[in-house]
Motif scaffolding. Structure first.
Motif, PDB file in Angstrom:
ATOM      1  N   ALA A 200      -7.085 -10.370  -9.667  1.00 45.72           N
ATOM      2  CA  ALA A 200      -7.300  -8.963  -9.979  1.00 45.72           C
ATOM      3  C   ALA A 200      -6.603  -8.060  -8.960  1.00 45.72           C
ATOM      4  CB  ALA A 200      -8.796  -8.655 -10.024  1.00 45.72           C
ATOM      5  N   VAL A 201      -6.751  -8.386  -7.692  1.00 43.74           N
ATOM      6  CA  VAL A 201      -6.111  -7.589  -6.638  1.00 43.74           C
ATOM      7  C   VAL A 201      -4.585  -7.667  -6.772  1.00 43.74           C
ATOM      8  CG1 VAL A 201      -5.743  -7.390  -4.151  1.00 43.74           C
ATOM      9  CG2 VAL A 201      -8.039  -7.827  -5.038  1.00 43.74           C
ATOM     10  N   SER A 202      -4.070  -8.852  -7.068  1.00 43.13           N
ATOM     11  CA  SER A 202      -2.627  -9.048  -7.178  1.00 43.13           C
ATOM     12  C   SER A 202      -2.052  -8.244  -8.335  1.00 43.13           C
ATOM     13  CB  SER A 202      -2.303 -10.532  -7.369  1.00 43.13           C
ATOM     14  OG  SER A 202      -2.747 -11.298  -6.266  1.00 43.13           O
ATOM     15  N   VAL A 203      -2.716  -8.307  -9.490  1.00 39.02           N
ATOM     16  CA  VAL A 203      -2.235  -7.577 -10.664  1.00 39.02           C
ATOM     17  C   VAL A 203      -2.316  -6.077 -10.427  1.00 39.02           C
ATOM     18  CG1 VAL A 203      -2.690  -7.052 -13.093  1.00 39.02           C
ATOM     19  CG2 VAL A 203      -2.808  -9.421 -12.283  1.00 39.02           C
ATOM     20  N   PHE A 204      -3.425  -5.615  -9.873  1.00 42.84           N
ATOM     21  CA  PHE A 204      -3.598  -4.183  -9.617  1.00 42.84           C
ATOM     22  C   PHE A 204      -2.502  -3.672  -8.680  1.00 42.84           C
ATOM     23  CE2 PHE A 204      -5.324  -0.433  -7.551  1.00 42.84           C
ATOM     24  CZ  PHE A 204      -5.853   0.273  -8.626  1.00 42.84           C
ATOM     25  N   LYS A 205      -2.220  -4.432  -7.631  1.00 43.15           N
ATOM     26  CA  LYS A 205      -1.188  -4.017  -6.678  1.00 43.15           C
ATOM     27  C   LYS A 205       0.184  -3.976  -7.344  1.00 43.15           C
ATOM     28  CE  LYS A 205       0.870  -5.124  -2.176  1.00 43.15           C
ATOM     29  NZ  LYS A 205       2.270  -5.100  -2.661  1.00 43.15           N
ATOM     30  N   ALA A 206       0.530  -5.044  -8.092  1.00 45.76           N
ATOM     31  CA  ALA A 206       1.860  -5.134  -8.689  1.00 45.76           C
ATOM     32  C   ALA A 206       2.095  -4.047  -9.739  1.00 45.76           C
ATOM     33  CB  ALA A 206       2.062  -6.513  -9.315  1.00 45.76           C
ATOM     34  N   VAL A 207       1.073  -3.782 -10.550  1.00 42.41           N
ATOM     35  CA  VAL A 207       1.245  -2.885 -11.691  1.00 42.41           C
ATOM     36  C   VAL A 207       0.958  -1.438 -11.344  1.00 42.41           C
ATOM     37  CG1 VAL A 207       0.440  -2.347 -14.029  1.00 42.41           C
ATOM     38  CG2 VAL A 207       0.768  -4.731 -13.333  1.00 42.41           C
ATOM     39  N   TYR A 208      -0.181  -1.205 -10.687  1.00 43.93           N
ATOM     40  CA  TYR A 208      -0.642   0.169 -10.512  1.00 43.93           C
ATOM     41  C   TYR A 208      -0.266   0.786  -9.164  1.00 43.93           C
ATOM     42  CZ  TYR A 208      -3.285  -0.994 -14.675  1.00 43.93           C
ATOM     43  OH  TYR A 208      -3.632  -1.393 -15.948  1.00 43.93           O
ATOM     44  N   ILE A 209       0.063  -0.029  -8.185  1.00 46.78           N
ATOM     45  CA  ILE A 209       0.482   0.510  -6.882  1.00 46.78           C
ATOM     46  C   ILE A 209       1.997   0.420  -6.731  1.00 46.78           C
ATOM     47  CG2 ILE A 209       0.320   0.239  -4.379  1.00 46.78           C
ATOM     48  CD1 ILE A 209      -2.546  -0.713  -4.740  1.00 46.78           C
ATOM     49  N   ASP A 210       2.547  -0.809  -6.920  1.00 46.66           N
ATOM     50  CA  ASP A 210       3.994  -1.001  -6.770  1.00 46.66           C
ATOM     51  C   ASP A 210       4.779  -0.572  -8.001  1.00 46.66           C
ATOM     52  OD1 ASP A 210       3.363  -2.041  -4.309  1.00 46.66           O
ATOM     53  OD2 ASP A 210       3.479  -4.129  -4.964  1.00 46.66           O
ATOM     54  N   LYS A 211       4.075  -0.357  -9.136  1.00 47.23           N
ATOM     55  CA  LYS A 211       4.701   0.088 -10.386  1.00 47.23           C
ATOM     56  C   LYS A 211       5.803  -0.862 -10.847  1.00 47.23           C
ATOM     57  CE  LYS A 211       2.330   3.961 -10.198  1.00 47.23           C
ATOM     58  NZ  LYS A 211       1.208   4.232 -11.117  1.00 47.23           N
ATOM     59  N   ARG A 212       5.548  -2.150 -10.740  1.00 45.12           N
ATOM     60  CA  ARG A 212       6.536  -3.148 -11.147  1.00 45.12           C
ATOM     61  C   ARG A 212       6.339  -3.533 -12.612  1.00 45.12           C
ATOM     62  NH1 ARG A 212       5.971  -8.045  -7.317  1.00 45.12           N
ATOM     63  NH2 ARG A 212       7.997  -8.616  -8.232  1.00 45.12           N
TER      64      ARG A 212
END
Length: 249
Positions: A200-212
């Motif tokens: 969950a943390v990994s997906v949130f970071k990649a999608v919603y923070i890093d915008k990848r």
């Protein structure tokens, strides 16, 4: 009687060899039949015939369809000719996860009905999540190497410890099976909580923070599912299930 001038005809050249029958040739034939065409179905039965046909018409592939003497092309070209959409090979889609969760829901209802004599109880949700975990794990286990490679694109622990990507499918599947059976909760629930929390943390970071913009490895290494809300929901479901199971101890 006068001939039926409304009859539609097409000529289809396709490979029909002793060791290979082109699937796109069959699909082209089926599409033409569904469009109401009478087909002059011409088989290319040897490699020499195929090569000679390609050279004669200046094409790289078969099957090839001709309508009114004009070459339309292969199966994708035929779809376009009839105004049907052609899906790009690398286009993203949620269909795999929709199919998986739909089957998991139906299986949960079936198990509930079999075990408890009613189609839905609180246990149905537990079985739905645990069955989903098993099915998702199974998709990954079909090709662990490809899954682990795609997983490295966004999972934070896998990027620190590469072997984690090879362990994850077994943990997810095993935890799901134990939760389905309702045994060894002291082992299955913490394991699910661990992998889902990191996920969950990994997906949130990649999608919603890093915008990848990435593909999700949730349904295996050849997935065309976009990484995003569905991937996050999968992990949140596992977290919720793990916490619920722990609360029942």
């Amino acid at each position: 009687m006068p001939p039926d001038t409304a009859t539609k005809t097409a000529t289809l050249h396709r490979m029909v060899m002793p060791d290979h029958m082109c699937p796109y040739g069959l699909k082209s034939k089926d599409l033409l039949e569904r469009q109401g065409y009478q087909i002059d179905d011409r088989h290319l039965t040897t490699r020499e015939e195929v090569d000679a046909f390609k050279a004669e018409h200046g094409v790289a592939t078969t099957p090839q369809t001709f309508i009114d003497g004009v070459r339309v092309g292969g199966f994708d070209d035929l779809n376009k000719h009839f105004g049907k959409s052609v899906k790009a090979k690398d286009s993203l889609t949620y269909k795999p996860v929709i199919a998986l969760f739909s089957v998991a829901a139906l299986m949960a209802v079936a198990v509930t009905w079999l075990m408890l004599g009613t189609p839905f109880t609180g246990r149905t949700i537990e079985w739905f999540i645990s069955i989903s975990m098993v099915l998702l794990g199974l998709q990954k286990l079909q090709d662990v190497e490809r899954f682990a490679t795609m997983f490295l694109n966004y999972d934070l622990l896998a990027q620190k410890w590469v072997r984690y990507g090879y362990v994850y499918p077994f943990v997810e599947t095993g935890a799901g099976l134990l939760m389905m059976a309702g045994v060894l909760t002291w082992l299955s629930a913490p394991a699910a909580l661990f992998v889902a929390g990191i996920g969950a943390v990994s997906v949130f970071k990649a999608v919603y923070i890093d915008k990848r913009e990435l593909k999700c490895a949730c349904v295996g290494g050849d997935s065309k599912v976009p990484l995003g809300f569905v991937s996050l929901t999968e992990n949140l479901m596992m977290i919720g299930m793990a916490l619920w199971m722990l609360s029942k101890l």
